[in-house]
Every structure is written in structure tokens, then in C-alpha cells.
Design an enzyme around this catalytic site. Structure first.
Site, PDB file in Angstrom:
ATOM      1  N   THR A 134      42.384  23.912  33.561  1.00  0.00           N
ATOM      2  CA  THR A 134      43.268  23.081  34.204  1.00  0.00           C
ATOM      3  C   THR A 134      42.519  21.581  34.540  1.00  0.00           C
ATOM      4  O   THR A 134      41.589  21.623  34.878  1.00  0.00           O
ATOM      5  CB  THR A 134      43.842  23.600  35.303  1.00  0.00           C
ATOM      6  OG1 THR A 134      44.617  22.673  36.087  1.00  0.00           O
ATOM      7  CG2 THR A 134      42.886  24.377  36.343  1.00  0.00           C
ATOM      8  N   ASP A 135      43.458  20.751  34.681  1.00  0.00           N
ATOM      9  CA  ASP A 135      43.052  19.413  35.253  1.00  0.00           C
ATOM     10  C   ASP A 135      42.672  19.388  36.830  1.00  0.00           C
ATOM     11  O   ASP A 135      42.048  18.615  37.500  1.00  0.00           O
ATOM     12  CB  ASP A 135      44.133  18.398  34.986  1.00  0.00           C
ATOM     13  CG  ASP A 135      45.381  18.323  35.637  1.00  0.00           C
ATOM     14  OD1 ASP A 135      45.825  19.660  36.128  1.00  0.00           O
ATOM     15  OD2 ASP A 135      46.482  17.640  35.638  1.00  0.00           O
ATOM     16  N   GLU A 136      43.420  20.568  37.421  1.00  0.00           N
ATOM     17  CA  GLU A 136      43.154  20.697  38.922  1.00  0.00           C
ATOM     18  C   GLU A 136      41.591  20.919  39.271  1.00  0.00           C
ATOM     19  O   GLU A 136      41.282  20.835  40.409  1.00  0.00           O
ATOM     20  CB  GLU A 136      43.822  21.984  39.521  1.00  0.00           C
ATOM     21  CG  GLU A 136      45.463  21.753  39.216  1.00  0.00           C
ATOM     22  CD  GLU A 136      46.235  22.645  40.378  1.00  0.00           C
ATOM     23  OE1 GLU A 136      45.762  23.067  41.198  1.00  0.00           O
ATOM     24  OE2 GLU A 136      47.374  22.595  39.891  1.00  0.00           O
TER      25      GLU A 136
ATOM     26  N   TYR B  35      42.691  28.428  43.958  1.00  0.00           N
ATOM     27  CA  TYR B  35      42.991  28.397  42.554  1.00  0.00           C
ATOM     28  C   TYR B  35      41.925  27.781  41.835  1.00  0.00           C
ATOM     29  O   TYR B  35      41.254  28.041  40.768  1.00  0.00           O
ATOM     30  CB  TYR B  35      44.540  28.313  42.548  1.00  0.00           C
ATOM     31  CG  TYR B  35      44.675  27.655  40.840  1.00  0.00           C
ATOM     32  CD1 TYR B  35      44.702  28.973  39.705  1.00  0.00           C
ATOM     33  CD2 TYR B  35      44.868  26.613  40.357  1.00  0.00           C
ATOM     34  CE1 TYR B  35      44.955  28.414  38.488  1.00  0.00           C
ATOM     35  CE2 TYR B  35      45.363  26.071  39.180  1.00  0.00           C
ATOM     36  CZ  TYR B  35      45.311  27.232  38.272  1.00  0.00           C
ATOM     37  OH  TYR B  35      45.558  26.930  36.910  1.00  0.00           O
TER      38      TYR B  35
ATOM     39  N   LYS C 248      39.070  28.287  38.951  1.00  0.00           N
ATOM     40  CA  LYS C 248      39.013  27.770  37.524  1.00  0.00           C
ATOM     41  C   LYS C 248      37.809  27.142  37.425  1.00  0.00           C
ATOM     42  O   LYS C 248      37.426  27.165  36.197  1.00  0.00           O
ATOM     43  CB  LYS C 248      40.307  27.146  37.213  1.00  0.00           C
ATOM     44  CG  LYS C 248      41.513  27.858  37.204  1.00  0.00           C
ATOM     45  CD  LYS C 248      41.752  28.753  36.114  1.00  0.00           C
ATOM     46  CE  LYS C 248      42.006  28.122  34.786  1.00  0.00           C
ATOM     47  NZ  LYS C 248      42.372  29.260  33.767  1.00  0.00           N
TER      48      LYS C 248
END
Ligand code: NAD
Ligand code: DAU
Length: 336
Positions: free
Chosen positions: A124-126, A150, A154
Site C-alpha cells: 500500500t501507499d500508506e 495497519y 504493511k
């Protein structure tokens, strides 16, 4: 080709299985999924009876199960989607995020290493953190700065995948993608939550001032990007995937309201998400220039397709919203 897909009963995983089986109908797919609250076998009705599709209910944190599976099967490729994926749940209950996203990914890497299986990690870009209004978009060189349990889990999984490449030369690729939307999206996330609430004539809870910005990508475009990386990507590399559609949550909300013929009275401004990342944006020039991928579905078309899908598949989301989901919803939005 025999492919192990993890988390294939979730939102993006099930879309990916549909995409892949349509395009590469000769390939064999094994879908390993724990069927958490987010896993739903009804996402896969169209493929479930095909002779080259197999489902295994199992947990990626269960090493014994993985050992048995990898003894029996010889996979050419692993596409790893399985994860706990909802930021709000990671804030109230982080433990399972660390277990599944970090340990689960590590278990799969161990199995892949034994067999030297090609491994694509869906991330993810997060992991890159939060941008200010005028900051340049994230790219593959942006330093990691995760800010929720989260995204931290990741980020840890991405580091492990990269470590297996550098240390053991495991053939891996990683993709970091922006916010997806489309069919089979679990109705805890902004898009499906707002659409289904409005279809039920219920209010929609917009966090804070509604000015947080996300970059939106139609899920089929994400599936095509993963396909492109699997087929043409360079081993050991990371690719950022984005939708070229930066929108504030307010903009998205007003768009959904208009398309469903509702007005702003349906918005309920609620307490903000703790540590809310204010802006994500993706510079996808690497995958565009090196592999020739770019998004093909515009935000305008994607949002219409998505609203259409939720309007014609009411039974799908109603059965979710009537179950345990109600408990989650009442708890999640009680103090807002
Ligand atoms: P989702 O929550 O809809 O689906 C996750 C799936 O994984 C479910 O089917 C669930 O049952 C399964 N799963 C969870 N824990 C498991 C375990 N321990 N063992 C086996 N299966 C397990 O998630 P999603 O939105 O489809 O996201 C899929 C992947 O894509 C995730 O890795 C996520 O981080 C990543 N991603 C999501 C987005 C997005 O916008 N949704 C964007 C970029 C990246
Ligand atoms: O950027 C990729 C990520 O996108 C994925 O890695 C995650 O798995 C996925 O869940 C998604 O994370 P977000 O937190 O961005 O998605 P969510 O749909 O939960 O929220 C989108 C925006 O909408 C965010 O700014 C918070 C806001 N929001 C969300 C909910 C659920 C609201 O205002 N109200 C809500 O009720």
C-alpha cells in the site's frame, strides 16, 4: 502456470482472480484464505466450479498448514494479498495486524524460499506516511514513514520481502498502490460504506472536516498493474501504482450524493480518525515508463460503475450488513 493467491476471497484478491481466470484461462489457481470477516466466498461464485480453481480455507500464520500445502503443490508464483486491511480496526485492535501482516507474510516467504517460488507482494501507499498539501507525490524512493498500526505492519512486511531478495535472492516484486474502489469492496471502507448507507437512506459519517485527500484507482486497473509487474517487472524492484485521481473525501462524498440523487443533509460530520493521514498521492511514472501501465478507468466512469454495481447487488452487501458487521458499525461510530 500454477498460482497460489492468498486472500483471494477479499475485495482486491477476488477481483484479481476474476481478472486472471478470464485472461489466462489455462492457468491453475489455488486460493488460500482464512475467511475472516472480510473474506467472502460469494465473491467467487462465477469461478468456484471451474476445474482449474481450488479454494483452501486456511490461515497464513499457520506454519504447519503451509508446510503441508507446499509439500503437496509446486507453485510457479505466489501473489500475496492476504492481510488485515482496515485502518480503523488496526487502531482499536492492532494485535491481529501484526500477526497476519508481518508473521503471515514471513511464513509465506519461508515457504517461497524453500521452493524458490516467484513472489509478488501486494502493498500500500500508506507505508510512506502522510503528505502536506504541496508535497510531491510518493514514489519508489520515498522513505517509509508509516503512522497507523495497519501501515506499520504493511511496512514491516515490505521490509521482510525486500530482505528475502537481498539476503537469499528470492525472486520478488512489490507494488505499493493507492486507494482502490469497485465491486466486492467490503462496506467498512469509505466508498462502499457511503454508497450502501445512502441506498438504505442512512446518514454517512465523514471524519473530521472531510478535507483528507486520497488517490483513487478502479480495482480492475490495480489487477492489470499487478499482472504487468508479474509479466514484465524486474525482479527485486518495487512499483508504485496510482489512479491519477486525487480527491478530498468531501469531493468524493458530494459526487456520490449527486449520483444517488441525495443532498448534503445526509452527511454527518463525526470525530476524526486518530492520527488521520491527511493526504496520499502517487507518482506512477516508473511503472508507466518502464512497463507501459497506466490507469484506464477515469474517476468519473469508475464511480458510476461502482454505484451501479452496489445498486444491482443489494443482496451481496445486505447479507454482510445484517450480520456481525452491525456490531462493528455500532461500536466504531458510537463515540463519534
Ligand atoms: P480485504 O480486507 O478486503 O481482504 C483481505 C482478505 O485476506 C480476506 O479475504 C481475508 O479473509 C484474508 N485474510 C486475512 N487474514 C488472513 C490470514 N491470516 N490468512 C489467510 N487469509 C487472510 O483487503 P483488500 O482491500 O482486498 O486488500 C488486499 C491487499 O491489498 C492487502 O494486502 C492490502 O494491504 C492491499 N492494498 C489494499 C488497498 C485498498 O484500497 N483496499 C490498496 C493498496 C493495497
Ligand atoms: O491507500 C491505500 C489504503 O486505502 C489501503 O492500504 C487500505 O487497505 C484501505 O483500507 C485504504 O485505507 P484508507 O484508510 O485510506 O481507506 P478508508 O476507506 O478507510 O478511508 C478513506 C478516507 O475516508 C480516509 O481519509 C478516512 C475517511 N473515512 C473513512 C471511513 C471508513 C471517513 O471519512 N468516514 C468513514 O466512515
Amino acid at each position: 502456470m500454477k498460482i497460489l493467491i492468498t486472500g483471494g476471497a477479499g475485495f482486491i484478491g477476488s477481483n484479481f482472480i476474476h481478472y486472471w481466470m478470464k485472461k489466462y484461462s489455462q492457468d491453475e489457481i489455488v486460493n488460500l484464505d482464512k475467511l475472516t470477516y472480510a473474506g467472502n466466498l460469494s465473491n467467487l461464485r462465477i469461478v468456484e466450479n471451474l476445474p482449474n480453481y481450488h479454494f483452501i480455507k486456511g490461515d497464513i500464520t499457520d506454519k504447519k498448514l503451509l508446510e503441508k500445502l507446499f509439500k503437496k503443490e509446486n507453485f510457479d508464483l505466489i501473489v500475496h494479498f492476504a492481510a488485515e486491511s482496515h485502518v480503523d480496526r488496526s487502531i482499536t485492535d492492532p494485535d491481529i495486524f501484526l500477526k497476519t501482516n508481518i508473521l503471515g507474510t514471513h511464513n509465506l516467504l519461508c515457504m517461497a524460499l524453500k521452493n524458490r517460488t516467484r513472489f509478488h507482494h501486494v502493498s500500500t501507499d500508506e507505508v510512506f506516511g502522510s503528505l502536506k498539501k504541496n508535497d510531491p507525490a510518493f514514489n519508489e524512493k520515498t522513505p517509509y514513514d508509516p503512522r497507523s498500526p495497519y501501515s506499520a505492519s504493511k511496512a514491516a512486511s515490505d521490509h521482510l520481502v525486500r530482505a528475502y531478495f537481498h539476503t537469499y535472492e528470492l525472486p520478488i516484486t512489490i507494488s505499493n498502490c493507492s486507494n482502490n474502489y469497485g465491486p466486492f469492496h467490503f462496506p467498512e471502507k469509505l466508498f462502499p460504506l457511503f454508497i450502501t448507507n445512502l441506498l438504505e437512506n442512512k446518514k454517512i459519517p465523514l471524519y473530521g472536516d472531510g478535507e483528507a485527500v486520497r488517490d483513487w484507482l478502479y480495482v480492475e486497473d490495480h489487477c492489470r498493474a499487478i499482472d504487468t509487474i508479474i509479466k514484465k517487472g524486474k525482479i527485486g524492484e518495487t512499483y508504485c501504482i496510482g489512479g491519477n485521481s486525487e480527491k478530498s473525501n468531501k469531493e468524493v462524498t458530494y459526487k456520490i450524493l449527486a449520483l444517488l440523487d441525495k443532498n448534503e443533509k445526509m452527511i454527518e460530520f463525526v470525530k476524526d480518525r486518530p492520527g488521520h493521514d491527511q493526504r496520499y498521492a502517487i507518482d506512477f511514472s516508473k511503472i508507466k515508463n518502464e512497463l507501459g501501465w497506466e490507469p484506464s478507468v477515469s474517476f468519473e466512469d469508475g464511480i458510476k460503475k461502482t454505484i451501479d454495481w452496489f445498486s444491482t447487488n443489494k443482496a451481496w452487501w445486505k447479507s454482510i450488513k445484517n450480520g456481525k458487521y452491525k456490531e462493528y458499525y455500532d461500536k466504531q461510530y458510537a463515540n463519534h
